[in-house]
Structure formats: C-alpha cells, structure tokens
Design an enzyme around this catalytic site. Structure first.
Site, PDB file in Angstrom:
ATOM      1  N   GLU A 154      11.908  -1.915   8.130  1.00  0.00           N
ATOM      2  CA  GLU A 154      13.172  -2.317   7.501  1.00  0.00           C
ATOM      3  C   GLU A 154      14.071  -1.105   7.273  1.00  0.00           C
ATOM      4  OE1 GLU A 154      12.430  -4.659   4.015  1.00  0.00           O
ATOM      5  OE2 GLU A 154      12.084  -6.461   5.194  1.00  0.00           O
ATOM      6  N   GLU A 199       8.325 -10.841   8.989  1.00  0.00           N
ATOM      7  CA  GLU A 199       7.884 -11.103   7.616  1.00  0.00           C
ATOM      8  C   GLU A 199       8.632 -12.301   7.055  1.00  0.00           C
ATOM      9  OE1 GLU A 199       8.533  -7.965   4.820  1.00  0.00           O
ATOM     10  OE2 GLU A 199       7.977  -6.413   6.246  1.00  0.00           O
TER      11      GLU A 199
END
Ligand code: GLA
Length: 666
Positions: A162, A321
């Site tokens: 991320e 995710e």
C-alpha cells in the site's frame, strides 16, 4: 534488459493452464511460533486457500542487523507452502523499516507539513525520495530476489505494501530537492513555472529553482499557492511511483518471468496516489478494499471494484486485501452480518477480480491490529467466520470457469479524474464542502437504482465508445480534454456534467469569459456567479427534488439548450437548474446543484432514456439487484438485506451465496 510483456497474471506453480480463482490472505507467520505454521497449512487446505502474500512486514526478521540476514525461517515457510500446493505472492518486505535502520539513519524519516519528524513506532516511516532508504530497500529486494527467484512456490512479487497509505506527503529536504527536479522536468524554465503558478500574485516570483519549496505550513489563516499545492500532489504521487519502478526494475532483472504487482488502496477517500497512471507499471493490478459503513457502503465497494476493473483494462485483477468481518480502524468496528463476507467477495469477482484475498490469515494476538478480523479469528476454526471462509473457498472453486473472462463493458460510464478530485477540493475555493468522490458515487448509486450498468473509467482512458458519459465535478479541463468532450458529443455521444466543471486548465487557471469556461459552448450556457449554499440551505426544484451544496446563476445562451428543470426557491428561483443542449444526435447536459441519489435517480432515468440507454433489469428487481457481467456469467448482487426472488431473470441460475449473489450463465 529483455522487454517484458505487461499484464501477466500469476505464475501458478502447478498446472499453469488450469483456470482457477486465487484465494487466500496476507500470511504473517513471523507473528507465530513454528508449531503454528503446520496448523496453518492444514487449515489453509481446509479453507481452499491456494495463495498467500508473504513477508510483507518481515524486514526486521529477515535482516535483524545491517549486515545480518536470516532466511532460514522464510525458507521453511516457502517450502511448507509449496509442499501443500500453496503459491506465494512474495513481498519485498520494504514497507516498514526496522529500528536498526531508522536509528542509524534518522534522515530517512518523513517530515510533516509543520516540519515535525514522523517517528518510527508504527509503519511506513520512510521518505519516498530518500536515497539512503532507497539503497537499503533495494539491497533487501535484491537479497530476496536472489534467494527466492527460482523457488517453485513463487507466483508473483508484491512490491512494498500500500505505497503511500501513510507516507504520500513528505515535506523533508529530500522531498524539496526531488520536487525541484520534478518541476524542472515539467516546466523547463523558472519563467514557465512562474507563469504556471501565477506567482505575480502575492509577490511570489521565483528567481531560481533553489528558492522553490514544498507547500509547507503557511502563515496562519493564509493559503499556499494553489498550483504549488497541486504540483506537490502530482509530484508526491510520482515520487512513490518512482519507488515502485525502482523495486520492480530490480525484480525484473533477477526474475524476468515472475509478474510484479503492488497493492493499490483504491477505496473511499484515499486519493494521494494517481492509480490511473500507476496501473500501467504493473504486470497485473491489485487492490485492497474495506467496506465503509453507511447507506452507500456496498455501492462504494462496487464503485471501487468497477474502477479497478477498468484500470486493469478489462483484464483480471487481484483483490489483495479485504476483511472477513470487522476492521479495527473505524471509530466503532462492526462485525459483518451473515452473508456479507461472500457478497463482498463476489462483488469484486463480478467486477473482474480473479483473486479474493484477505487481511489476514490468522488474527494477531498482539500488535496494533489484533482486533482486525482474519480468516481464522481469535475464536479459532470452530467459528462462523472460518465456516463462512471455507464456504467461500468452495464457491470460488466452483466459479473457476469465470477466471480469465473479461468484464463486459457497459453502455454508460462515469468519468473519474484524479486531477479534478485533487484540484476541486483545494482550499480558497467558493465552497470547501465540495466532495468529488461523493458526487461520483451518488451518480453510480443512481445508475444502480435504475438497473443500468455503468463503468467507472479514468478520464484519460478510452471512454469514447460509451453512449452516455457522466462527468461529475470535472473541475479541471485542459484544452485537449475539452476537445475530446466536444468531439464525443459531435459524434452522437451524450455527456452529462455537473456544478464546478470546466472551470480551470491544467495549471488551475480559470478559463475566462464566464463559467463553465472550457465547457461553456458545448453546454450552451453561461454562468457569471456561483451560488454555493450554506450547510442548512436547501433549494427546491420544479421536478420535486431538493438541491444542496451548490447552485449556479445560469443564462442559457444557445437556442438548442433546453431547460429540463428549474429552481423554484432560493436566489436562483425561476432560473435553470438542469439543462440539456442537443447537438445532432448527441447532447450535453448540466446539473447545477447537488441532488444526492434520491434526486439523481429520476433525473438520470430521464437523461438515460433520452440517450437511448435502457435498464437491463426487470422493473421488479431494479434497485434491489446489481447486475455485473463477465463473459457468459451474469452476477446478480443483492443490494438489500432480505432474500430476493430473482426468478424473473430466467436462466440456469445458481445461488452462490444465500441472500447475497446469484450467478446466471448463458
Ligand atoms: C491495510 C494494510 C494491512 C492492514 C489492513 C487493515 O490494508 O495493507 O497491512 O493494515 O490495512 O485493514
């Protein structure tokens, strides 16, 4: 270096040609004693897990000191996974620098707008532009690539994690240096920068590049130069993209055949990374998504998945995710209701995901995310969550034929533009209440309410093939984009845009002569003054809807512009609220206030009907069901919290997740 074909999917260690959906999680074995690893393998097999993301936060474990490496544990985990037929999406482990590194090199720590150091103790405490950090990160990447590049479990590389979640804006001296270089490349001369930044205002004219700084904390109550702010946003996204490229290029030197990805965070308000520009850097696009509670939570999930699907260019993408149940970072974290885990997962699949993965495999006992759900919760395998996970694994096995099939494009689209998002919400504007993504989502909800599929597509992508294009708050319209929009309507396309669109060019300079500058002629109207509304102000429209946030004082200046709806109250009473200019078979419509989903739904029904774009659902199911199409599979996603009778849509349908999703194959 060899050329690398873009958009390669996972390299499955076994039976590479067999269609399958990937299913798994972030796997953090370093949090557990070795005995648990074997339990993990058994339970993964029970659940149907076939891939895990590994070593994401393992830097301190892999390299406990500057010159010390410990791969034994990771060797064992990689071998265990392979022995159980589970593939690894192996992280480069660079997301969270270990204490020895930040202690030795505090100059890698980011600095906030106020000049305060961002200290270690959490994660992602590194400057994207730090040469020292970059060198250490690449050393780690090389070590991993060397050791595991030929490991049979390796299916893909997972760069960092991320990127930009916590460190997109860094105002350090490293950032200042890199910002200046970026500006020199963009503008060439300091004179061109002065022009773009309109530095004649407030005596800001620069005589030399060295005088230029990031937009650090200004005098209280004042505003930094708006174009400086905007360029800093562009630069910050590019700086992280440079880091991504550096890791990726090194990986490709070692392992040209292994695909490289990184997990985007395209959800909610996360806006710092220009993912439309990043997508082309990857072999396949990956995204993380967490449901944002509220009445449009599921619509937001669908909107995000839809946009990711379009960034992926219609090719499969990887849901890296999401959560099996509660997260731990909302003020109050609600567990998912029965059926939601499957519904959320399959909505991503419906929009092109060929991988459904979670954060994380086993819920942590300690650390900052111990109250975040996982595939195995604190309660253990004897739990509703693990049963739902296992059921989902079986469902995804059955859905294997979906793998690799493209999303079928819709006839309508919503344009999504990062630059308009960044620029429209800058300070010192007519209203600080403008919310770009909320407006776009409201239109998406209206499409869902009508049972009309709409693709969410980047503004710089190829959207000309759509019949109806909605461009909400398209604030920044450089000349080439204005030309494209005009050509689209000329060619028979139907454009709908809204308040605060067409206002500025790429430097955030206002198009003069009346708003909405760049779109004024196309829309056939002229606005002298904006009419933003106070929070408690409401305006009534003669179609029965209510406007908030914004109005415009519109003058119609072209005979072909029809007034569809007028204001009946407020300062604009009697004036146009919604207009539509016909141009041969095409049209350009303008909506000058915020109507929200309730007001947009009937209005969009009118606009879509006039554009000849019909609902694809029977009347009884409109609004209750979302339709998404992949190849021969039609996904019907239940938007309500009650069971639905979808027999009106005859076909060999299968209820995949009770009360949640049905798939009809034709
Ligand atoms: C992000 C991160 C994960 C974890 C989850 C929790 O997506 O990538 O490491 O922190 O959030 O929701």
């Amino acid at each position: 270096m060899p050329q690398h074909p873009r958009h390669r999917w996972l390299r499955w260690p076994s039976e590479p040609g067999r269609p399958r959906l990937a299913f798994g999680a972030d796997y953090n074995p370093e949090q557990w004693p070795r005995e648990v690893w074997r339990e993990d393998m058994r339970a993964m097999k029970t659940a149907g897990v076939n891939i895990v993301s590994l070593a994401i936060f393992s830097w301190a474990r892999i390299q406990p000191r500057a010159a010390a490496w410990d791969f034994a544990w990771l060797d064992e985990v990689m071998d265990l996974l392979h022995g159980h037929g589970i593939a690894a999406d192996l992280a480069t482990a660079t997301a969270s620098p270990p204490p020895w590194l930040t202690a030795a090199h505090p100059e890698i720590l980011p600095v906030d707008r106020d000049g305060r150091t961002v200290w270690p103790g959490a994660r992602q405490h590194w400057r994207p532009t730090s040469p020292v950090f970059r060198a250490h990160a690449l050393e780690l990447v090389a070590a991993l690539a060397e050791r595991y590049g030929t490991h049979p479990a390796l299916a893909a590389w997972h760069v960092n994690n991320e990127l930009g979640c916590h460190n997109v804006y860094d105002y350090s001296d490293d950032a200042a240096r890199a910002f200046r270089l970026w500006l020199r490349r963009r503008y060439g001369t300091i004179g061109a920068l002065n022009h773009a930044w309109a530095t004649t205002f407030w005596s800001q004219t620069y005589g030399d590049w060295e005088q230029v700084l990031p937009p650090r904390r200004p005098a209280p109550g004042s505003y930094p130069n708006p174009t400086q702010q905007l360029d800093f946003k562009r630069f910050s996204s590019d700086a992280l993209r440079e880091h991504l490229r550096a890791e990726r290029d090194l990986l490709r030197q070692y392992t040209p055949d292994i695909p490289v990805t990184t997990n985007f965070l395209l959800m909610g308000d996360t806006r710092g990374m220009h993912y439309a520009e990043w997508a082309a850097e990857l072999d396949f696009v990956a995204n993380d998504h967490y449901v944002i509670p509220g009445p449009q939570g599921l619509d937001e999930l669908s909107f995000s998945a839809n946009l990711v699907g379009n960034l992926a260019g219609g090719r499969p993408w990887y849901l890296m995710e999401h959560s099996t149940s509660a997260v731990n970072w909302q003020p109050v974290n609600k567990a998912k209701a029965p059926g939601e885990l499957a519904r959320d997962s399959l909505t991503h699949v419906a929009h092109g995901a060929d991988a459904v993965c979670f954060f994380q495999w086993r819920q942590s006992a300690g650390g900052a995310e111990k109250y975040h759900s996982a595939m195995i919760p604190h309660a253990g395998e004897d739990s509703d969550v693990f049963r739902a996970v296992t059921e989902l694994g079986a469902t995804l096995r059955d859905l294997a034929p979906v793998a690799g099939t493209p999303r079928e494009p819709a006839r309508a689209a919503i344009l999504f533009d990062w630059e308009s998002w960044w620029a429209s919400e800058q300070d010192s504007h007519p209203s600080d209440r403008v919310r770009y993504r909320r407006e776009a989502l409201d239109w998406y909800t209206a499409f869902l309410n009508l049972g009309i599929r709409a693709d969410v597509v980047p503004a710089h992508g190829a959207w000309e093939r759509y019949e109806l294009v909605v461009a909400p708050i398209l604030y920044m319209v450089p000349r080439p984009l204005a030309d494209r929009l005009e050509a689209f309507v000329d060619a028979g396309g139907h454009l709908v845009t809204t308040y605060f669109s067409g206002i500025v060019d790429e430097h955030e300079h206002v198009w003069l002569g009346g708003y909405p500058g760049a779109l004024r002629d196309l829309l056939g109207l002229r606005i002298e003054e904006f009419g933003p509304l106070l929070d408690d102000e409401r305006v009534a429209l003669d179609d029965g809807s209510t406007g908030t946030l914004w109005t415009d004082r519109i003058d119609v200046v072209d005979p072909a512009t029809e007034v569809l709806v007028r204001y009946t109250t407020g300062e604009q009473a009697g004036r146009p609220a919604v207009t539509r200019r016909a141009l041969g078979p095409g049209s350009a419509a303008y909506v000058s206030t915020r109507l929200g989903p309730a007001g947009l739904t009937p209005l969009l029904a009118t606009l879509a009907a006039r554009a000849g774009v019909p609902s694809e659902l029977p009347a009884a199911l409109r609004g209750a069901v979302e339709l998404a199409v992949r190849g021969a599979h039609r996904f019907l996603i239940n938007r309500t919290d009650r069971p639905l009778d979808v027999s009106a849509l005859a076909g060999p349908g299968r209820v995949l997740a009770p009360r949640a999703v049905m798939v009809v194959t034709s």
